[in-house]
Write an enzyme that holds these catalytic residues in place. Structure first.
Site, PDB file in Angstrom:
ATOM      1  N   GLY A  51     -27.864   9.104  81.545  1.00 51.73           N
ATOM      2  CA  GLY A  51     -26.915   9.881  80.769  1.00 51.73           C
ATOM      3  C   GLY A  51     -25.765   9.031  80.280  1.00 51.73           C
ATOM      4  O   GLY A  51     -25.867   7.803  80.197  1.00 51.73           O
ATOM      5  N   CYS A  52     -24.660   9.671  79.947  1.00 51.46           N
ATOM      6  CA  CYS A  52     -23.484   8.969  79.423  1.00 51.46           C
ATOM      7  C   CYS A  52     -23.062   7.852  80.370  1.00 51.46           C
ATOM      8  O   CYS A  52     -22.796   8.095  81.546  1.00 51.46           O
ATOM      9  CB  CYS A  52     -22.338   9.959  79.229  1.00 51.46           C
ATOM     10  SG  CYS A  52     -20.796   9.184  78.676  1.00 51.46           S
ATOM     11  N   PHE A  53     -22.989   6.631  79.860  1.00 51.88           N
ATOM     12  CA  PHE A  53     -22.739   5.494  80.746  1.00 51.88           C
ATOM     13  C   PHE A  53     -21.330   5.421  81.306  1.00 51.88           C
ATOM     14  O   PHE A  53     -21.078   4.667  82.246  1.00 51.88           O
ATOM     15  CB  PHE A  53     -23.146   4.167  80.109  1.00 51.88           C
ATOM     16  CG  PHE A  53     -22.644   3.859  78.718  1.00 51.88           C
ATOM     17  CD1 PHE A  53     -21.511   4.443  78.184  1.00 51.88           C
ATOM     18  CD2 PHE A  53     -23.338   2.937  77.937  1.00 51.88           C
ATOM     19  CE1 PHE A  53     -21.068   4.135  76.905  1.00 51.88           C
ATOM     20  CE2 PHE A  53     -22.893   2.609  76.655  1.00 51.88           C
ATOM     21  CZ  PHE A  53     -21.762   3.210  76.139  1.00 51.88           C
TER      22      PHE A  53
END
EC number: 1.8.4.11
Length: 213
Positions: A51-53
Site C-alpha cells: 500500500g501507500c509507502f
C-alpha cells in the site's frame, strides 16, 4: 487512464519510457542519520509493497535491527519513474519500501510477520481506499532463501485466514526483485517529516502463524 485501467497491470510494451537519470536521494536517513544508499557489511536488504509507502516505511524504520529504509518504486518496467508516473498506472511499478537490516538482530521471518499483519493482502490492486496497481501487495525476494521464506509465509497466512473465517484468496505477488528506484525526497521518511500525514495501512486482525521447526 480511467480508474478501471489503473487496476490492470500495464504491459511492458505500453509502459512509459522513463529516463536514464536517477532520482536525487538524500545522503542520510531523516530519522536515524544512517546512509540512505550504503549497505554495511553483514546487513541484508528486503523489499516489500503493501500500500501507500508512507506508512509502510514508518512501520519498518521502528523495528530493532533496521539500519535504514527508503520509499521507492519496483516491480514494473519504467526506469527512474516519478511519483506522478507511477500513480498513472502506466509504469507497472508498486509503491515499495527498501529495508536494510541486520539479520543477527531481526530475521527476515520477523519482517515477513510485520508485512502480513499490517495490511490486507487480499484486496488485489488496492489497499483500503487507495486504488491502483501501485498499491498492490507484493514481496520481492533478493535471494532463494527469501523467496522460500516468503512463499511459505504466504501459505501459512492463507491458512490462518481460512481458520479465522476469512475465505478470500491472498493476492500478494511474490516475484524476483527488479531494480528499485528511489522516490522523490518529499516521500522519504514522510511521516517523520509530517507526523500527522496520511498513513492508510492497517491489518485484518490475523496473526502470521510461526514457522514450524
Amino acid at each position: 487512464m480511467s480508474l478501471f485501467d489503473k487496476k490492470q497491470l500495464v504491459s511492458q510494451a505500453d509502459a512509459l519510457p522513463g529516463r536514464n537519470t536517477p532520482m536525487p536521494v538524500a545522503t542520510l536517513h531523516a530519522v536515524n542519520n544512517h546512509s540512505m544508499t550504503n549497505v554495511p557489511d553483514g546487513m541484508e536488504i528486503a523489499l516489500f509493497a503493501m500500500g501507500c509507502f508512507w506508512g509502510v516505511e514508518r512501520l519498518f524504520w521502528q523495528l530493532p535491527g533496521v539500519y535504514s529504509t527508503a520509499a521507492g518504486y519496483t516491480g514494473g518496467y519504467t526506469p527512474n519513474p516519478t511519483y506522478r508516473e507511477v500513480c498513472s498506472g502506466e509504469t507497472g511499478h508498486a509503491e515499495a519500501v527498501r529495508i536494510v537490516y541486520d539479520p543477527s538482530v531481526t530475521r527476515y521471518e520477523q519482517l515477513l510477520q510485520v508485512f502480513w499483519e499490517n495490511h490486507d493482502p487480499a484486496q488485489g490492486m488496492q489497499q483500503g481506499n487507495d486504488h491502483g496497481t501501485q498499491y498492490r501487495s507484493a514481496i520481492y525476494p533478493l535471494t532463494p532463501e527469501q523467496d522460500a521464506a516468503a512463499r511459505a509465509s504466504l501459505a501459512r497466512f492463507q491458512d490462518a485466514m481460512q481458520a479465522a473465517g476469512d475465505h478470500r484468496t491472498v493476492t500478494t505477488e511474490i516475484a524476483n526483485a527488479t531494480p528499485f528506484y528511489y522516490a522523490e525526497d518529499d516521500h522519504q521518511q514522510y511521516l517523520h517529516k509530517n507526523p500527522y500525514g496520511y498513513c492508510g495501512i492497517g491489518g485484518i486482525g490475523i496473526c502470521l502463524p510461526p514457522q514450524l521447526a
